[in-house]
Design a protein around this motif. Structure first.
Motif, PDB file in Angstrom:
ATOM      1  N   TRP A 122       0.978  -1.628  -0.275  1.00 54.98           N
ATOM      2  CA  TRP A 122      -0.234  -0.225   0.061  1.00 54.98           C
ATOM      3  C   TRP A 122       0.994   1.195  -0.201  1.00 54.98           C
ATOM      4  O   TRP A 122       2.015   1.091   1.507  1.00 54.98           O
ATOM      5  N   PHE A 123       0.754   2.337  -1.003  1.00 52.80           N
ATOM      6  CA  PHE A 123       1.449   3.712  -0.474  1.00 52.80           C
ATOM      7  C   PHE A 123       0.224   4.591  -0.983  1.00 52.80           C
ATOM      8  O   PHE A 123      -1.325   4.891  -1.633  1.00 52.80           O
ATOM      9  N   PRO A 124       0.646   5.658  -0.401  1.00 49.56           N
ATOM     10  CA  PRO A 124      -0.444   6.892  -0.433  1.00 49.56           C
ATOM     11  C   PRO A 124       0.119   8.061  -2.136  1.00 49.56           C
ATOM     12  O   PRO A 124       0.950   7.502  -2.933  1.00 49.56           O
ATOM     13  N   VAL A 125      -1.764   7.761  -2.901  1.00 52.04           N
ATOM     14  CA  VAL A 125      -1.061   8.733  -3.968  1.00 52.04           C
ATOM     15  C   VAL A 125      -1.982  10.104  -3.832  1.00 52.04           C
ATOM     16  O   VAL A 125      -1.402  11.114  -4.841  1.00 52.04           O
ATOM     17  N   ALA A 126      -2.085  10.412  -3.182  1.00 55.82           N
ATOM     18  CA  ALA A 126      -3.312  11.610  -2.994  1.00 55.82           C
ATOM     19  C   ALA A 126      -3.574  12.579  -1.844  1.00 55.82           C
ATOM     20  O   ALA A 126      -3.831  11.544  -1.098  1.00 55.82           O
ATOM     21  N   ARG A 127      -3.132  12.903  -1.590  1.00 57.84           N
ATOM     22  CA  ARG A 127      -4.207  14.106   0.109  1.00 57.84           C
ATOM     23  C   ARG A 127      -5.453  14.271  -0.253  1.00 57.84           C
ATOM     24  O   ARG A 127      -6.329  14.388  -1.704  1.00 57.84           O
ATOM     25  N   LEU A 128      -5.876  13.594   1.017  1.00 57.01           N
ATOM     26  CA  LEU A 128      -7.140  14.120   0.849  1.00 57.01           C
ATOM     27  C   LEU A 128      -8.504  15.191   0.833  1.00 57.01           C
ATOM     28  O   LEU A 128      -8.833  15.644   0.341  1.00 57.01           O
ATOM     29  N   VAL A 129      -7.409  16.618   1.230  1.00 59.34           N
ATOM     30  CA  VAL A 129      -7.450  17.449   0.611  1.00 59.34           C
ATOM     31  C   VAL A 129      -7.827  17.581  -0.404  1.00 59.34           C
ATOM     32  O   VAL A 129      -8.274  19.122  -0.773  1.00 59.34           O
ATOM     33  N   ASP A 130      -6.552  17.511  -0.982  1.00 58.53           N
ATOM     34  CA  ASP A 130      -6.881  18.032  -2.884  1.00 58.53           C
ATOM     35  C   ASP A 130      -7.966  17.943  -3.691  1.00 58.53           C
ATOM     36  O   ASP A 130      -7.887  17.500  -4.985  1.00 58.53           O
ATOM     37  N   LEU A 131      -8.970  16.522  -3.394  1.00 62.03           N
ATOM     38  CA  LEU A 131      -9.585  15.835  -3.567  1.00 62.03           C
ATOM     39  C   LEU A 131     -10.973  16.979  -4.606  1.00 62.03           C
ATOM     40  O   LEU A 131     -11.940  16.082  -4.816  1.00 62.03           O
ATOM     41  N   ASP A 132     -10.832  18.064  -3.874  1.00 63.36           N
ATOM     42  CA  ASP A 132     -11.902  19.121  -4.825  1.00 63.36           C
ATOM     43  C   ASP A 132     -12.279  18.773  -6.393  1.00 63.36           C
ATOM     44  O   ASP A 132     -13.783  19.278  -6.679  1.00 63.36           O
ATOM     45  N   LYS A 133     -10.775  18.171  -6.743  1.00 63.16           N
ATOM     46  CA  LYS A 133     -11.434  18.150  -8.560  1.00 63.16           C
ATOM     47  C   LYS A 133     -10.123  16.709  -8.319  1.00 63.16           C
ATOM     48  O   LYS A 133      -9.317  16.639  -7.623  1.00 63.16           O
ATOM     49  N   PRO A 134     -10.437  15.779  -9.190  1.00 62.48           N
ATOM     50  CA  PRO A 134      -9.287  14.864  -9.969  1.00 62.48           C
ATOM     51  C   PRO A 134      -8.155  15.422  -9.439  1.00 62.48           C
ATOM     52  O   PRO A 134      -7.130  16.289  -9.898  1.00 62.48           O
ATOM     53  N   VAL A 135      -6.914  14.378  -9.954  1.00 63.79           N
ATOM     54  CA  VAL A 135      -5.610  14.436  -8.817  1.00 63.79           C
ATOM     55  C   VAL A 135      -5.504  13.798  -9.490  1.00 63.79           C
ATOM     56  O   VAL A 135      -5.075  12.100  -9.509  1.00 63.79           O
ATOM     57  N   ALA A 136      -3.563  13.956 -10.281  1.00 60.98           N
ATOM     58  CA  ALA A 136      -3.115  12.569 -11.378  1.00 60.98           C
ATOM     59  C   ALA A 136      -1.690  12.276 -10.523  1.00 60.98           C
ATOM     60  O   ALA A 136      -1.376  13.096  -9.655  1.00 60.98           O
ATOM     61  N   ALA A 137      -1.605  10.672 -10.485  1.00 60.38           N
ATOM     62  CA  ALA A 137      -0.703  10.411  -9.633  1.00 60.38           C
ATOM     63  C   ALA A 137      -0.374   9.048 -10.073  1.00 60.38           C
ATOM     64  O   ALA A 137      -1.083   8.812 -11.590  1.00 60.38           O
ATOM     65  N   THR A 138       1.373   9.046 -10.174  1.00 61.63           N
ATOM     66  CA  THR A 138       2.098   7.980 -10.338  1.00 61.63           C
ATOM     67  C   THR A 138       2.454   7.087  -9.542  1.00 61.63           C
ATOM     68  O   THR A 138       2.839   7.693  -8.952  1.00 61.63           O
ATOM     69  N   LEU A 139       2.515   5.733  -9.805  1.00 62.86           N
ATOM     70  CA  LEU A 139       2.898   4.515  -8.882  1.00 62.86           C
ATOM     71  C   LEU A 139       3.564   3.295  -9.848  1.00 62.86           C
ATOM     72  O   LEU A 139       3.167   3.019 -10.528  1.00 62.86           O
ATOM     73  N   LEU A 140       5.097   3.761  -8.986  1.00 65.36           N
ATOM     74  CA  LEU A 140       6.292   2.152 -10.139  1.00 65.36           C
ATOM     75  C   LEU A 140       5.702   2.528 -11.391  1.00 65.36           C
ATOM     76  O   LEU A 140       5.547   1.738 -12.421  1.00 65.36           O
ATOM     77  N   GLY A 141       5.690   3.587 -12.200  1.00 61.94           N
ATOM     78  CA  GLY A 141       5.120   3.712 -13.951  1.00 61.94           C
ATOM     79  C   GLY A 141       4.013   3.845 -14.263  1.00 61.94           C
ATOM     80  O   GLY A 141       3.578   3.899 -14.483  1.00 61.94           O
ATOM     81  N   VAL A 142       2.751   3.664 -12.662  1.00 60.18           N
ATOM     82  CA  VAL A 142       1.433   3.907 -13.513  1.00 60.18           C
ATOM     83  C   VAL A 142       0.663   4.289 -13.073  1.00 60.18           C
ATOM     84  O   VAL A 142       0.959   4.887 -12.362  1.00 60.18           O
ATOM     85  N   LYS A 143      -0.022   5.242 -14.375  1.00 59.21           N
ATOM     86  CA  LYS A 143      -0.520   6.248 -14.119  1.00 59.21           C
ATOM     87  C   LYS A 143      -1.715   6.335 -13.646  1.00 59.21           C
ATOM     88  O   LYS A 143      -2.827   5.858 -14.046  1.00 59.21           O
ATOM     89  N   LEU A 144      -2.449   7.406 -12.589  1.00 56.50           N
ATOM     90  CA  LEU A 144      -3.795   6.752 -12.168  1.00 56.50           C
ATOM     91  C   LEU A 144      -3.772   8.431 -11.501  1.00 56.50           C
ATOM     92  O   LEU A 144      -3.495   9.021 -12.137  1.00 56.50           O
ATOM     93  N   VAL A 145      -5.511   8.352 -11.917  1.00 54.54           N
ATOM     94  CA  VAL A 145      -6.234   9.282 -11.460  1.00 54.54           C
ATOM     95  C   VAL A 145      -6.997   8.921  -9.985  1.00 54.54           C
ATOM     96  O   VAL A 145      -7.357   7.987  -9.547  1.00 54.54           O
ATOM     97  N   VAL A 146      -6.892  10.353  -8.947  1.00 51.94           N
ATOM     98  CA  VAL A 146      -7.884  10.030  -7.962  1.00 51.94           C
ATOM     99  C   VAL A 146      -9.171  10.550  -7.691  1.00 51.94           C
ATOM    100  O   VAL A 146      -8.606  12.451  -7.837  1.00 51.94           O
ATOM    101  N   TYR A 147      -9.923  10.113  -7.005  1.00 49.18           N
ATOM    102  CA  TYR A 147     -10.590  11.786  -6.856  1.00 49.18           C
ATOM    103  C   TYR A 147     -11.904  11.597  -5.873  1.00 49.18           C
ATOM    104  O   TYR A 147     -11.669   9.964  -5.867  1.00 49.18           O
TER     105      TYR A 147
END
Length: 335
Positions: free
Chosen positions: A19-44
């Motif tokens: 398990w790893f963090p990919v975003a802060r909860l306080v930033d989810l007023d809009k989608p957040v881009a993240a990359t985990l070990l080369g995998v491109k993610l969206v967090v919302y």
């Protein structure tokens, strides 16, 4: 996983199942881009309030969903408006189609587990080899968390955790935040169990930023691969915490998510003040750590290293990581 694979490969496989963090909860007023070990993610957070982690690429023509629009139960691509369900990633609407029953049946984005904890959103890329972090010392502490601004660092998870938990560098790197501290390190009180390692160390407040807080007991705790914390127990004030969660953008590049927490009955400095002081420590580390060679723990002994008793805690963290690799190998082989 082959028994002959390199330790580096085993470390990366273990992290894909951790398990790893990919975003802060306080930033989810809009989608957040993240990359985990080369995998491109969206967090919302979708319209129902559900926190979601999904693949960032739209499978239609490659639009970036992190700049898309969130709907009550889906996220829409900014390029052609294709919508993907927040529940399972299946394509739920194609605006250009008059007949929505003709949506390509295999059109979907991958959906990953999402856990909200310690002020952050956590995920895992493959079937996890262990549970989401839940340190025993925090379970009954009624902690209130404040997530800090993440720090970009061009080194690996292991090196980052070791820096956070190393005590011999204090007199050389943290002269401002901690003030003068002894160069000679006392015998360290360290214990390890599986993928967890603890250290108990009294804090002499000294003359740095902590001088007015008085002495306390510091309970260090690392869990392989990516949680490192100090729980401060002050006689004057109660309990506060600082914790770091380096998240691997790639094998040798992390985004350090971190934060501070105060117990609800803590009577010392505010969360904002504790974060300010702890951030000073982090930022003192950055120019030193980013120039380390190699940029990750040399698991395959590709360089020679020497250790002394002051390294007891970090050496035990390495043993924790090796244990995680062993458990991962067994899990993968069991299929």
């Amino acid at each position: 996983m082959s028994l002959t694979s390199s330790k580096r490969d085993q470390a990366e496989e273990a992290m894909r199942r951790s398990w790893f963090p990919v975003a802060r909860l306080v930033d989810l007023d809009k989608p957040v881009a993240a990359t985990l070990l080369g995998v491109k993610l969206v967090v919302y957070r979708d319209g129902s309030g559900q926190v979601v982690v999904q693949s960032r690429r739209c499978p239609h023509r490659g639009g970036d969903l992190s700049i898309g629009e969130v709907h009550p139960a889906s996220i829409a691509c900014p390029y052609h408006g294709w919508e993907f369900a927040s529940s399972d990633g299946a394509c739920s609407r194609v605006p250009s189609l008059a007949d929505q029953s003709r949506i390509p049946p295999k059109a979907r984005i991958r959906t990953y587990p999402a856990v909200s904890r310690f002020g952050h959103v956590w995920t895992v890329l493959e079937e996890p080899v262990g549970p989401m972090y839940d340190p025993e010392e925090w379970q009954d502490a009624d902690l209130v968390w404040l997530a800090a601004d993440p720090i970009d660092s061009p080194v690996g998870v292991g090196v980052t955790i070791e820096n956070f938990r190393d005590v011999a560098h204090f007199p050389f790197v943290h002269k401002v935040s901690m003030g003068p501290t002894p160069e000679v390190v006392e015998a360290l009180d360290v214990k390890r169990d599986g993928v967890d390692v603890w250290m108990y160390r009294p804090l002499n407040a000294g003359t740095g930023e902590w001088a007015n807080d008085g002495d306390c007991m510091m309970k260090y705790h690392c869990i392989a691969p990516g949680l490192a914390s100090i729980t401060y127990e002050y006689q004057k004030y109660g309990v506060r915490v600082v914790a770091g969660f380096p998240s691997p953008v790639s094998y040798e590049h992390v985004k350090i998510f971190w934060g501070v927490a105060n117990a609800a009955d803590y009577s010392g400095a505010s969360l904002a003040e504790n974060l300010r002081v702890e951030e000073m420590v982090y930022l003192e580390d950055v120019p030193i750590v980013e120039n380390l060679d190699p940029r990750e723990i040399p698991w395959d002994a590709e360089v020679e290293e020497f250790s002394v008793p002051a390294d007891m805690f970090t050496l035990n963290y390495r043993r924790c990581f090796l244990e995680l690799m062993r458990r991962t190998r067994e899990s993968v082989d069991a299929g």
